[in-house]
Design an enzyme around this catalytic site. Structure first.
Site, PDB file in Angstrom:
ATOM      1  CG  ASP A  38      -1.911  -1.128   1.225  1.00 27.64           C
ATOM      2  OD1 ASP A  38      -2.335  -1.514   0.126  1.00 27.64           O
ATOM      3  OD2 ASP A  38      -2.240  -1.637   2.303  1.00 27.64           O
ATOM      4  CB  CYS A  39       2.654   3.136   1.827  1.00 25.00           C
ATOM      5  SG  CYS A  39       3.139   2.216   3.315  1.00 25.00           S
ATOM      6  CB  CYS A  42       4.347  -2.237   1.969  1.00 21.31           C
ATOM      7  SG  CYS A  42       2.815  -1.702   2.763  1.00 21.31           S
ATOM      8  CB  CYS A 373      -4.983   4.360  24.771  1.00 20.61           C
ATOM      9  SG  CYS A 373      -5.840   3.788  23.298  1.00 20.61           S
ATOM     10  CB  CYS A 375      -7.586   6.677  20.824  1.00 20.62           C
ATOM     11  SG  CYS A 375      -7.611   4.932  21.296  1.00 20.62           S
ATOM     12  CG  ASP A 417       6.976  20.587 -19.587  1.00 23.90           C
ATOM     13  OD1 ASP A 417       8.062  20.616 -20.189  1.00 23.90           O
ATOM     14  OD2 ASP A 417       5.893  20.329 -20.132  1.00 23.90           O
ATOM     15  CB  THR A 419       5.066  22.100 -24.316  1.00 28.69           C
ATOM     16  OG1 THR A 419       6.121  22.766 -24.984  1.00 28.69           O
ATOM     17  CG2 THR A 419       3.950  21.801 -25.296  1.00 28.69           C
ATOM     18  CG  ASP A 613       1.697  18.725 -20.130  1.00 24.33           C
ATOM     19  OD1 ASP A 613       2.922  18.968 -20.214  1.00 24.33           O
ATOM     20  OD2 ASP A 613       0.929  18.769 -21.107  1.00 24.33           O
ATOM     21  CG  ASP A 699      -8.067   8.470  25.372  1.00 24.64           C
ATOM     22  OD1 ASP A 699      -6.943   8.855  25.016  1.00 24.64           O
ATOM     23  OD2 ASP A 699      -8.707   7.586  24.777  1.00 24.64           O
TER      24      ASP A 699
END
Length: 718
Positions: A38-39, A42, A373, A375, A417, A419, A613, A699
């Site tokens: 996924d990234c 990994c 924790c 969270c 760029d 063009t 592009d 929390d």
């Protein structure tokens, strides 16, 4: 007399794909395609798992192409590598197995859909049957936690014990143990949604590689002593002669055998206008034959053409770019084990060493575990990023994730760029000079009549110019294309010719006409001459106009302290003219590898963003700290970039930089708020000032506060 007026309108491996086995005579090179990444993090986890194995000399994962390259010594085995990949939670395939996943949507996302349903049902039940709500939230938490905990265990065994999966496992388990079931379920739902979005972005990025390779036809027309035969491009070897019809792309690099021909090389150089090539000149694979059938002598081996090199540059840029680790993943390396250890010590040491009450200190340890924790910390950063991404989408900017959003606010310079990025990418009639007794509508009608039916961009520009002025093309006689020169025909028994000034003898131009040619060339215009009955009738000056908001976009960036630089494959004169009009620096005559080298050099001096592009921009877009594609650009550029301007407004760049900076400030506020509250209650929990219910309030309150703070980004206006 002249009247000038402006008009505003199994093949051999590709180079660089892994180490060469010849460098290590006692090793063998093996390849796999990896599913489930996924990234870029990994990829690092897979490499870490494989490098621990005996018999593995080297292991490299190319995230952009999902390819794994492993060099094994005689002690290593493919089966051992496959087992290690599976143990790390990923799936290896042979490179030949490219069968797409055709299972239905609900089956591919079954676990996430069930988790979402359980959370919704639990939330609704909480309103009407408060006693049953926590049980349903517990069920949702267990459903979402099981696969994450299993993956955390796999990664821990393969050398990554404090992964983000481990952080989520500890956070959800701690919240569940202390009764915060709703919070645990929501954190897991948010985490799973984020993982799916990352997976989708990764798939889109890899699709760009397939789009790039699709530029090369699968078959070629090879010329033999027995005629023409169609062969697969993998069978083409240096020295073969091939034929390419007009509108066809070259399947390999080669040398032109015709006297002259025009080629659209925009896929390679980014130059919007066709380039005229002469016999003996080298032509790159992917170039489009414009005006006639051409014969080419192949000069590149399979897998080693110009397009293959661009693909290799994309892989290199992706590999050399340091992966931007997510904040939570970095933080979890010490935060999670530190808080677990601290809670354990608080629960055990006072009773064990000081004879204190076990029940009291176990209670305080549990309170501390809830305080620790993360969270609120886990939710606050993605909440801010999600709000900012939504605001960016409303402005017409698609940003592929939080890392790209963060980098946008840090750039010191943006490289553009030319063009299709700073300019519109299509030539238009800029100025028309008339000579002798010829009228404007007459020469436009003649030019449109000569050029009608041609796919050449200059021809299209002239036909469009006549159409915009309501001029009907004049029917001319049979047209003859002069290879690399122009078109000739007859009209009212008079010879007609349309060509560039370079194809006429200089003595045919009057001093006045020569002065017009010199003036318009210095203005970076492309020139076309219409000759009627051997007389110079008109001079057409065409150029690629600036985008209407290019000046405002560059000025807005300058106001933010972001410098601008133009990188183009166009010639010096045109680049200078454009850069001077916009008030920016430039580098001209750059091929893809030169552009990548310049981006790499500038990236070492500061944080550089790249805006482009074209296909030729893809390697530079990947190599820069942040790559930005124009919305109408090629699929490869869009998929290679980290962001895209869907409305093609250059002024949106400055707006997005401001949004990124505001988002970074918001994230810092959230982190300070989340950690500050935890620090305060950490002290009060250990001293016994606050109990479990206040810890829960702290929390959940921190979670609510940071979420509300993040939602302020939805109201961002340029």
């Amino acid at each position: 007399m002249s009247r000038c007026c402006k008009h505003d309108a199994p093949n051999p491996p590709r180079p660089g794909t892994g180490d060469d086995p010849a460098k290590h005579a006692d090793t063998t090179l093996h390849h796999w395609r990896i599913d489930g990444m996924d990234c870029p993090g990994c990829a690092g986890k897979i490499e870490a798992a494989l490098r621990r194995l005996p018999g593995v000399h080297s292991a490299e994962v190319r995230f952009a192409t999902e390819r794994l390259h492993v060099q094994l010594t005689p002690e290593g085995s493919r089966e051992q590598v496959v087992r290690a990949i599976h143990a790390a939670g990923f799936t290896p395939f042979s490179e030949q197995d490219n069968t797409p996943d055709s299972s239905p949507f609900w089956r591919r996302h079954f676990s996430l859909l069930v988790l979402l349903l359980l959370v919704v049902v639990a939330g609704a039940t909480q309103l009407f049957l408060p006693a049953a709500g926590p049980w349903l939230f517990t069920l949702a938490t267990l459903w979402g936690l099981l696969p994450i905990a299993r993956q955390a265990g796999r990664l821990a065994r393969s050398g990554s014990p404090f992964s983000i999966e481990m952080l989520m496992t500890v956070a959800a388990t701690g919240a569940l143990f202390l009764g915060e079931t709703a919070e645990a379920a929501m954190v897991l739902l948010l985490f799973n949604v984020g993982e799916k979005l990352e997976s989708l972005a990764a798939s889109r990025a890899r699709q760009g590689v397939k789009t790039l390779m699709a530029l090369v036809p699968e078959q070629a027309r090879r010329l033999t002593a027995h005629g023409v035969e169609k062969v697969a491009i993998s069978e083409l070897m240096p020295g073969d002669e091939i034929e390419v019809h007009p509108g066809g792309r070259l399947p390999a690099d080669g040398t032109l055998l015709n006297a002259q021909a025009a080629f659209d090389e925009s896929a390679i150089t980014g130059e919007s206008l066709p380039v005229e090539r002469k016999q003996g000149e080298n032509i790159a694979a992917g170039s489009l034959a414009v005006d006639r059938a051409v014969r080419i002598r192949v000069s590149s081996r399979p897998g080693h053409s110009t397009l293959d090199r661009i693909l290799h540059l994309m892989e290199e840029a992706d590999a050399s770019r340091a992966p931007i680790a997510r904040f939570i993943d970095r933080f979890s390396r010490w935060y999670t084990p530190a808080m677990i250890l601290t809670a354990l010590l608080v629960a055990v040491l006072p009773p064990f060493w000081l004879g204190a009450d076990w029940q009291t200190w176990i209670y305080r340890g549990l309170v501390l575990l809830l305080i620790g924790c993360p969270c609120a910390l886990v939710i606050s950063t993605p909440a801010a990023v999600t709000s900012a991404l939504a605001a960016a989408t409303r402005m017409g900017v698609l940003i592929k994730g939080g890392a790209a959003l963060e980098q946008l606010g840090k750039v010191d310079m943006l490289a553009f760029d030319k063009t299709g990025t700073l300019t519109q990418g299509q030539p238009v009639l800029h100025e028309l000079c008339l000579y002798d007794a010829f009228k404007r509508r007459q020469v436009l009608a003649l030019a449109a009549g000569l050029e009608s039916g041609s796919h050449h961009p200059l021809a299209t520009a002239l036909v469009n110019a006549a159409e915009n002025e309501g001029v009907e093309p004049i029917e001319v006689g049979e047209k003859h294309t002069l290879p690399g020169a122009g078109i000739q025909s007859r009209w009212q028994d008079q010879p007609l010719l349309i060509c560039t000034p370079a194809h006429l003898d200089g003595s045919r131009f009057t001093p006045e006409q020569a002065a017009d040619i010199e003036r318009l060339r210095s203005a970076a215009c492309t020139l076309v001459v219409l000759v009627v009955n051997e007389q110079i009738a008109a001079l057409f000056a065409l150029h690629d106009p600036l985008r209407h908001d290019a000046r405002d976009g560059i000025a807005a960036l300058n106001a933010l302290g972001v410098r601008s630089l133009m990188l183009t494959g166009d010639h010096e004169l045109t680049a200078h003219h454009i850069a001077e009009a916009l008030g920016m620096d430039y580098r001209a005559g750059l091929k893809p590898e030169h552009k990548l080298r310049e981006v790499a050099r500038l990236s070492e001096q500061g944080r550089l963003g790249m805006v482009g592009d074209g296909i030729n921009d893809a390697p530079a877009l990947r190599r820069a700290s942040i790559g930005i594609a124009m919305g109408q650009g090629t699929d490869v550029a869009l998929d290679s970039a980290d962001a895209a301007l869907t409305h093609n407004r250059l002024t949106a760049l400055a707006d997005t930089v401001r949004l990124s900076r505001v988002t970074r400030a918001n994230i810092r506020q959230n982190i300070t708020l989340a950690l500050g509250l935890k620090a305060v209650f950490l002290v009060t929990s250990i001293t016994g000032v606050t109990g479990l219910w206040l810890a829960v309030l702290a929390d959940t309150g921190a979670t609510a506060l940071v979420t509300l703070n993040a939602l302020r980004l939805l109201r961002f206006r340029p």
